[in-house]
Structure formats: structure tokens, C-alpha cells
Design an enzyme around this catalytic site. Structure first.
Site, PDB file in Angstrom:
ATOM      1  N   ASP A   1      91.093 -21.109  38.614  1.00  0.00           N
ATOM      2  CA  ASP A   1      90.696 -20.235  39.714  1.00  0.00           C
ATOM      3  C   ASP A   1      91.831 -20.173  40.745  1.00  0.00           C
ATOM      4  O   ASP A   1      92.295 -21.206  41.223  1.00  0.00           O
ATOM      5  CB  ASP A   1      89.430 -20.778  40.373  1.00  0.00           C
TER       6      ASP A   1
ATOM      7  N   LYS B   1      73.339 -38.467  51.607  1.00  0.00           N
ATOM      8  CA  LYS B   1      74.047 -37.266  51.172  1.00  0.00           C
ATOM      9  C   LYS B   1      75.552 -37.351  51.370  1.00  0.00           C
ATOM     10  O   LYS B   1      76.315 -36.608  50.752  1.00  0.00           O
ATOM     11  CB  LYS B   1      73.531 -36.040  51.919  1.00  0.00           C
TER      12      LYS B   1
ATOM     13  N   GLU C   1      71.341 -41.559  62.083  1.00  0.00           N
ATOM     14  CA  GLU C   1      71.603 -41.261  60.677  1.00  0.00           C
ATOM     15  C   GLU C   1      73.100 -41.035  60.428  1.00  0.00           C
ATOM     16  O   GLU C   1      73.510 -39.966  59.968  1.00  0.00           O
ATOM     17  CB  GLU C   1      70.803 -40.027  60.259  1.00  0.00           C
TER      18      GLU C   1
ATOM     19  N   HIS D   1      69.905 -33.548  65.880  1.00  0.00           N
ATOM     20  CA  HIS D   1      71.202 -33.753  65.224  1.00  0.00           C
ATOM     21  C   HIS D   1      72.186 -32.803  65.887  1.00  0.00           C
ATOM     22  O   HIS D   1      72.012 -31.588  65.830  1.00  0.00           O
ATOM     23  CB  HIS D   1      71.107 -33.463  63.724  1.00  0.00           C
TER      24      HIS D   1
END
Length: 443
Positions: A385, A101, A307, A229
């Protein structure tokens, strides 16, 4: 194959110095595994003795000459490999399972796989990307504590057995859809100073872990270990030390039912762009290793894994974005405002979200007559924006329309969080890799 650039992208080459090549997808191993997407990147093989900054300057000069202004990344794969090697030196007992990710660039995934590491995946798509590198499913951990049924079935189809849970509902889902899974209970333990705390949503306390382990054993699931985590952007190794000690308590619960566990997953959060750490990486790892040796010595037979994400890729990638316009105080602005070709809805979301001070180098379109003065400016993205603002009161060398800004340490989450809002394209990637490492990626 013949080394050449695609017809729509040419560089002014430094003769006999570096050779651009195109990445090709590897042959499909299964009809259900899509090949990695190599269409949005080009690879420059760096010959010995060539400076990478000279290659970057050449690429920028060509874009300036052709009046191109779309942002692009430069990804240094040698930097990724050095981080992997540093990990192996500093955490020799801890297997590296890269968090997809963080940056799912095909080149990064291929190098991680070639270096013998595994992957932390959280969805069907991430499974496909990781498996398409050719790694076996045994080198993946499905770290999402609440999995969609269709994604869980996909994991079962590809024999991706190792996963985590933190609720009774998830255990019953696993029992129903993937009874052969190997499960780890996710503990709730966090670094309160982490940039992104994880304990608010994920994990359970020790008492709840005891109850859930009992449910898992009653259902006949194979409970193999404990995971935690401490949060993204951890700044204190003490959080890992305490979490390791807490995990030992859960491992000791096995004696109550005679079911030994054999895996400890210490998660991610290792220092990257989000971390404010004064110590070196070896210094950060030392107390963690000491805790692991104390509570899970080598003779225990427990496999230890982690991880890491941003640790591996933060410094490997820079963003090059052009100044597409300048609004000055004379135009009614509180301070000079530089409008960039990338912003909050592109590669720069973390800068605005976490109030980071970017590291910027200006590459002028035309050589200045003198050293540019330092100015305080506001940096904005290109969309319509008004929220598309990165930083204000930011001190940097003066720039002008047509100049390029190099934003360093942009490897973590930049690719993944870009939305393409307002139709602005996501940056393409130029990959730099030394000739000796070229064999690690398919060409």
C-alpha cells in the site's frame, strides 16, 4: 521447571548472566475464561549486575547471524512496575484501573494484577483477559458507555457490576439486562489540546446528567457516581481540575432525591507518548490532587479511581524492526527511503496518524568503519500500500539493508492496532524482568 528456550528459538547466552524462560498460562478458573495468551512471548530473567542493553545486543546479534528480519518487541516489566509505584506515590488517593485497550500483553496484565491494581475494560474479550489474571470482578470497571447486549450479559454472569452510561437508551438496556449494575453518569468534559479528544462522542453536560440521573433512580438502578475522561494525551492538568469541580456539582444533585453517590472516576489521558507535557509527572498530578482534596476530601468517603493506559506502558516497550530494503535518489526517489519490516499496518500506526517523531537508534548489521553520517530519509512499511509511510524528511543516522532500527516508547496501542494486512505477522515479544520481580508473572 527446567529453564530452556523452545527448539525453534535459540540465543547465544551470556553464561550465568540471564536465563530465558517460557511463560505458561495459568490454570483455568472457569470454562468461560480463556487463559491469557503467552505463546507469542519469551521472558528473559535479568540477573543482578547485568545490563539490559547487553541482552538486547546479544538478541540482535543472533538474529543478524541467522538472517532473521521479522520485527519484535522488547518489553521491560521493571519499567511498568516503576510507573505503578510512581502512581501510588503521586496519586495516593486514586486507585489505578489500567486501561486494557492500551496494551493487553499478558505479562503486563499479570503484573498490574499482582501489584493490586484493577482494570478498565470495554468488551467481553477485555473482561476475559482481565479476569484470567485472577482478579475479582470488583477490581474491574466496564467503561464502555454503549454496550452490546451479549457483552452486558457476560458482565452480569461474572458479576462485573460497575459501569457507565451517557444516554437514556443505555439506562433502559441496563435495567432490562443487568438491573443489579452499579452505574456512573459519564460527563462530557475535555482537554481541547488533547491528542485524541473524547468529548465529541462520549459524555453529557450537567443539565442532561441531571435528567438521566432522575431516569436511573426511577428505574431503580443503583447510581454510585460520576465519571469523565478529558481525552487521550492530555497536556494540561487544568482540564482535570475543572472536570473535578464539575463532577462535584453532579454529586450535589443527590440532595434533591436523597441518593448519595460514592465513586468518582477521573478517567485516563495521563501523560504518555501522545502528550506534549513540559512538566514532570509529580508536577502534573499536584493540581489534580489539590482539586480532589478540595471537592472530595478524604472525610467525604468518596472512592476515587482513574483509568491510565499510555502512562503505564509507553516507555516500557521498544520495537525492533529491520531495514529490508533501501531506495535511493538514484532510483528516482525524492529522498532516500528505508523500507522497514514493520509499518502503518503493524506496530507504527500512531507514528503516522499523530505525526510523531520517533526516537530511533540504529543497530548496524556490520560494525561501521566510521561514525555514520546523519541523513534525511523517508521511512515506509513493508506492505504493497502506497499509504504505508511513517515519516518523511526524518533526520537519523544512515542505515543499510540488514541493519536494525530500535524505536523507543512503543508500548501504547502498538500491539492493539496492528492489523496483519498483507499477511505480515505481528511482532512477537521478548520480556525482560529482573530476578526479584519474576514471582509476579507465571512461569
Amino acid at each position: 521447571m527446567e529453564n530452556k528456550l523452545p527448539c525453534n528459538r535459540k540465543y547465544r547466552l551470556i553464561p550465568n548472566s540471564y536465563v530465558p524462560v517460557m511463560l505458561r498460562p495459568r490454570k483455568r478458573q472457569s470454562d468461560q475464561l480463556r487463559p491469557l495468551n503467552y505463546r507469542t512471548m519469551e521472558v528473559v530473567v535479568v540477573e543482578e549486575g547485568v545490563k539490559k542493553q547487553d541482552i538486547v545486543a546479544d538478541i540482535l546479534n543472533e538474529r543478524i547471524r541467522r538472517r532473521l528480519d521479522e520485527s519484535f518487541y522488547v518489553l521491560d516489566l521493571d519499567d511498568v512496575l516503576e510507573k505503578i509505584n510512581q502512581w501510588k506515590r503521586c496519586m495516593p488517593r486514586v486507585g489505578l484501573f489500567y486501561a486494557v485497550k492500551c496494551n493487553s500483553s499478558a505479562a503486563i496484565l499479570r503484573v498490574v494484577a499482582a501489584a493490586g491494581c484493577g482494570f478498565d475494560v470495554a468488551s467481553k474479550s477485555e473482561m476475559q483477559k482481565a479476569l484470567s489474571t485472577g482478579v475479582p470482578s470488583s477490581r474491574l470497571v466496564y467503561s464502555n458507555t454503549c454496550k452490546a447486549a451479549s457483552h452486558l450479559v457476560h458482565a452480569r454472569r461474572h458479576a462485573l457490576r460497575l459501569t457507565v452510561f451517557d444516554s437514556e437508551d443505555e439506562l433502559r438496556k441496563l435495567h432490562r439486562l443487568f438491573p443489579g449494575a452499579q452505574v456512573m453518569v459519564r460527563l462530557r468534559y475535555g482537554d481541547p489540546a488533547a491528542a485524541i479528544p473524547m468529548s465529541g462522542r462520549f459524555g453529557v453536560d450537567t443539565a442532561t446528567a441531571r435528567r438521566l440521573l432522575g431516569v436511573a433512580w426511577q428505574l431503580g438502578l443503583e447510581v454510585v457516581g460520576v465519571a469523565f475522561h478529558v481525552g487521550c494525551g492530555s497536556s494540561d492538568p487544568a482540564a482535570y481540575v475543572q472536570a473535578v469541580a464539575e463532577s462535584r456539582k453532579v454529586f450535589d444533585m443527590r440532595g434533591e432525591v436523597g441518593k448519595p453517590m460514592r465513586v468518582l472516576d477521573i478517567g485516563g489521558g495521563f501523560p504518555g507518548v501522545l502528550s506534549k507535557v513540559a512538566m514532570s509527572f509529580p508536577e502534573f498530578c499536584a493540581p489534580i490532587n489539590k482539586a480532589l482534596d478540595e471537592h472530595f476530601p478524604p472525610e467525604s468517603g468518596v472512592e476515587i479511581m482513574a483509568e491510565p493506559g499510555q502512562y503505564l506502558v509507553t516507555t516500557a516497550q521498544s520495537l525492533f524492526t529491520s531495514v529490508i530494503g533501501v531506495k535511493s535518489e538514484a532510483d528516482g526517489q525524492e529522498q532516500d527511503t528505508y523500507i522497514l519490516s514493520d509499518g502503518l499496518y503493524g506496530a507504527c500506526r500512531d507514528i503516522a496518524t499523530f505525526h510523531l517523531q520517533p526516537t530511533i537508534r540504529v543497530h548496524p548489521a556490520h560494525p561501521p568503519a566510521s561514525e555514520p553520517k546523519k541523513v534525511k530519509v523517508t521511512l515506509c512499511g513493508p506492505t504493497c500500500d502506497s499509504l504505508d509511510k511513517l515519516v518523511s524528511d526524518f533526520s537519523m543516522p544512515e542505515a543499510h539493508t540488514g541493519d536494525w532500527l530500535e524505536l523507543r516508547n512503543m508500548g501504547a496501542y502498538t500491539n492493539e492496532l496492528a492489523s496483519g494486512f498483507n499477511g505480515f505477522p505481528q511482532p512477537k515479544t521478548v520480556v525482560l524482568v529482573s530476578k526479584g520481580h519474576l514471582s509476579l508473572i507465571p512461569t
